[in-house]
Design a protein around this motif. Structure first.
Motif, mmCIF file in Angstrom:
data_model
loop_
_atom_site.group_PDB
_atom_site.id
_atom_site.type_symbol
_atom_site.label_atom_id
_atom_site.label_comp_id
_atom_site.label_asym_id
_atom_site.label_seq_id
_atom_site.Cartn_x
_atom_site.Cartn_y
_atom_site.Cartn_z
ATOM 1 N N ALA A 1 0.839 -1.202 0.000
ATOM 2 C CA ALA A 1 0.000 0.000 0.000
ATOM 3 C C ALA A 1 0.870 1.247 0.000
ATOM 4 N N SER A 2 1.987 1.227 0.738
ATOM 5 C CA SER A 2 2.786 2.451 0.817
ATOM 6 C C SER A 2 3.528 2.702 -0.501
ATOM 7 N N ILE A 3 3.922 1.636 -1.200
ATOM 8 C CA ILE A 3 4.554 1.835 -2.522
ATOM 9 C C ILE A 3 3.554 2.490 -3.466
ATOM 10 N N ARG A 4 2.341 2.028 -3.395
ATOM 11 C CA ARG A 4 1.298 2.591 -4.264
ATOM 12 C C ARG A 4 1.176 4.101 -4.049
ATOM 13 N N PHE A 5 1.123 4.515 -2.763
ATOM 14 C CA PHE A 5 0.950 5.945 -2.490
ATOM 15 C C PHE A 5 2.208 6.742 -2.843
ATOM 16 N N LYS A 6 3.374 6.080 -2.706
ATOM 17 C CA LYS A 6 4.618 6.751 -3.084
ATOM 18 C C LYS A 6 4.594 7.031 -4.601
ATOM 19 N N ILE A 7 4.170 6.023 -5.370
ATOM 20 C CA ILE A 7 4.100 6.196 -6.828
ATOM 21 C C ILE A 7 3.096 7.301 -7.172
ATOM 22 N N LEU A 8 1.954 7.263 -6.510
ATOM 23 C CA LEU A 8 0.928 8.282 -6.797
ATOM 24 C C LEU A 8 1.471 9.681 -6.508
ATOM 25 N N ASP A 9 2.197 9.820 -5.396
ATOM 26 C CA ASP A 9 2.783 11.126 -5.043
ATOM 27 C C ASP A 9 3.781 11.583 -6.096
ATOM 28 N N THR A 10 4.631 10.631 -6.513
ATOM 29 C CA THR A 10 5.647 10.959 -7.520
ATOM 30 C C THR A 10 4.974 11.408 -8.820
ATOM 31 N N LEU A 11 3.971 10.631 -9.236
ATOM 32 C CA LEU A 11 3.282 10.964 -10.492
ATOM 33 C C LEU A 11 2.605 12.330 -10.382
ATOM 34 N N GLU A 12 2.025 12.592 -9.216
ATOM 35 C CA GLU A 12 1.331 13.878 -9.035
ATOM 36 C C GLU A 12 2.323 15.045 -9.100
ATOM 37 N N GLY A 13 3.497 14.827 -8.483
ATOM 38 C CA GLY A 13 4.533 15.863 -8.507
ATOM 39 C C GLY A 13 4.937 16.168 -9.950
ATOM 40 N N ILE A 14 5.134 15.117 -10.738
ATOM 41 C CA ILE A 14 5.537 15.294 -12.144
ATOM 42 C C ILE A 14 4.425 16.017 -12.903
ATOM 43 N N VAL B 1 3.902 14.664 -20.971
ATOM 44 C CA VAL B 1 3.606 14.282 -19.574
ATOM 45 C C VAL B 1 3.506 12.757 -19.486
ATOM 46 N N LEU B 2 2.786 12.158 -20.439
ATOM 47 C CA LEU B 2 2.625 10.692 -20.437
ATOM 48 C C LEU B 2 3.990 10.000 -20.474
ATOM 49 N N HIS B 3 4.881 10.559 -21.276
ATOM 50 C CA HIS B 3 6.219 9.974 -21.418
ATOM 51 C C HIS B 3 6.949 9.976 -20.069
ATOM 52 N N GLU B 4 6.889 11.099 -19.372
ATOM 53 C CA GLU B 4 7.558 11.194 -18.055
ATOM 54 C C GLU B 4 6.926 10.242 -17.044
ATOM 55 N N LEU B 5 5.589 10.204 -17.036
ATOM 56 C CA LEU B 5 4.889 9.324 -16.083
ATOM 57 C C LEU B 5 5.247 7.859 -16.348
ATOM 58 N N ALA B 6 5.343 7.513 -17.651
ATOM 59 C CA ALA B 6 5.651 6.123 -18.019
ATOM 60 C C ALA B 6 7.017 5.731 -17.462
ATOM 61 N N LEU C 1 6.614 4.482 -13.945
ATOM 62 C CA LEU C 1 6.013 3.140 -13.888
ATOM 63 C C LEU C 1 7.057 2.079 -14.233
ATOM 64 N N LYS C 2 7.893 2.388 -15.248
ATOM 65 C CA LYS C 2 8.943 1.425 -15.652
ATOM 66 C C LYS C 2 9.892 1.161 -14.487
ATOM 67 N N GLU C 3 10.261 2.242 -13.784
ATOM 68 C CA GLU C 3 11.168 2.116 -12.636
ATOM 69 C C GLU C 3 10.648 1.107 -11.615
ATOM 70 N N TYR C 4 9.334 1.085 -11.466
ATOM 71 C CA TYR C 4 8.727 0.172 -10.481
ATOM 72 C C TYR C 4 8.259 -1.130 -11.116
ATOM 73 N N ASN C 5 8.735 -1.398 -12.336
ATOM 74 C CA ASN C 5 8.343 -2.612 -13.060
ATOM 75 C C ASN C 5 6.845 -2.722 -13.294
ATOM 76 N N LEU C 6 6.201 -1.580 -13.468
ATOM 77 C CA LEU C 6 4.761 -1.595 -13.768
ATOM 78 C C LEU C 6 4.574 -1.378 -15.267
ATOM 79 N N ASP C 7 3.435 -1.804 -15.769
ATOM 80 C CA ASP C 7 3.143 -1.697 -17.196
ATOM 81 C C ASP C 7 3.071 -0.214 -17.596
ATOM 82 N N PRO C 8 4.011 0.273 -18.418
ATOM 83 C CA PRO C 8 4.017 1.717 -18.745
ATOM 84 C C PRO C 8 2.762 2.169 -19.503
ATOM 85 N N SER C 9 2.059 1.208 -20.137
ATOM 86 C CA SER C 9 0.857 1.641 -20.870
ATOM 87 C C SER C 9 -0.282 2.006 -19.909
#
Ligand SMILES: Cc1cc2nc3c(=O)[nH]c(=O)nc-3n(C[C@H](O)[C@H](O)[C@H](O)COP(=O)(O)O)c2cc1C
Length: 256
Positions: free
Chosen positions: A202-215, A227-232, A235-243
């Motif tokens: 759960a905390s990783i999820r919120f960390k990612i959300l915070d990072t994405l919001e900051g960007i 913006v999509l490119h930066e956000l992707a 997601l890649k950094e965390y091994n999540l599907d960039p799409s």
């Protein structure tokens, strides 16, 4: 073997109960009506939107359409005997049913919408839109003010407020009955948010959300593609599907 048994689709609506029905109240040209509605839900936090499924035949529907303001009210189960006025007969055929039922009507402070003074809570709404969905329309309204009895202390304590719950109605050819549940006692249970092993995920999820919001905020005014490119990248950094970036972008865009 599964415990689940196939249920006839004619009866499946009743699976959705119990619900706490609300009373929708509206007024136009001095005429007030109110109806029970079991099919309602919160639709959005910001703006604070509530949807109620209302059949176009309801007199209350017409009043909402004309005045564009209304209220939803929650009553205590002690008022159960008055519910047939709200849910079984129409103001179109029985003028002043709300007053005859013995309810008192007041006004909301923001929109002057009619509210039930006998309720345990009332919310004043402004019509936002009507969505045709099936045999009922989804009446979407924005909450503009809210009122509750003392029992509501940031959350219901359920000491003086025992909400009425609805289980559905029986069918013809037998005598039609509405079935309600009155709860006298409630057991409160608190469970920790994302306890134990779930905490880290759960905390990783919120960390990612915070990072994405900051960007997202930092790139205000830049093209969607950039913006999509930066956000992707995040997601890649965390091994999540960039799409999946498009979903996050949509959430951030709406919250902005
Ligand atoms: C518990 C209960 C829940 C109901 N839920 C809904 C609902 O969600 N939507 C709806 O259109 N009618 C619902 N009804 C039916 C209306 O309340 C009913 O048709 C009412 O008489 C309409 O009054 P009006 O014509 O004065 O507006 C419900 C009735 C009861 C008793």
């Amino acid at each position: 073997m599964s415990k689940l048994k196939r249920v006839d689709l004619d009866l499946a609506e009743r699976i959705l109960y119990p619900t706490v029905p609300t009373i929708v109240l509206a007024e136009y040209n001095g005429r007030v009506s109110g109806m029970m509605a079991a099919w309602w839900t919160q639709l959005s936090f910001k703006p604070f939107l509530i949807g109620v499924a209302v059949a176009p035949e309801r007199f209350t529907y017409k009043l909402i359409l004309k005045s564009r303001i209304y209220s939803i009210n929650f009553i205590d189960s002690s008022l159960i005997n008055k519910t047939p006025y709200l849910g079984d007969i129409s103001e179109r055929f029985y003028p002043n049913k709300i007053i005859v039922a013995g309810f008192n009507i007041g006004r909301g402070e923001v929109l002057r919408a009619p509210i039930l003074l006998d309720s345990s809570a009332s919310l004043e709404l402004e019509l936002s839109r009507i969505v045709e969905v099936g045999d009922h329309d989804l009446i979407v309204g924005e909450v503009r003010s809210a009122y509750a009895i003392e029992d509501f202390n940031g959350m219901w304590m359920l000491r003086d407020y025992k909400p009425l719950m609805y289980l559905g109605r029986t069918r013809r050819p037998d005598k039609v009955k509405r079935v309600y549940v009155k709860c006298r006692d409630f057991e409160f249970t608190e469970i920790e948010y994302a306890p134990g092993d779930l905490r880290e995920v759960a905390s990783i999820r919120f960390k990612i959300l915070d990072t994405l919001e900051g960007i997202f905020k930092g790139m205000a005014g830049r093209s969607r593609r950039k913006v999509l490119h930066e956000l992707a990248g995040v997601l890649k950094e965390y091994n999540l599907d960039p799409s999946d970036t498009a979903y996050y972008y949509e959430e951030l865009r709406r919250k902005a």
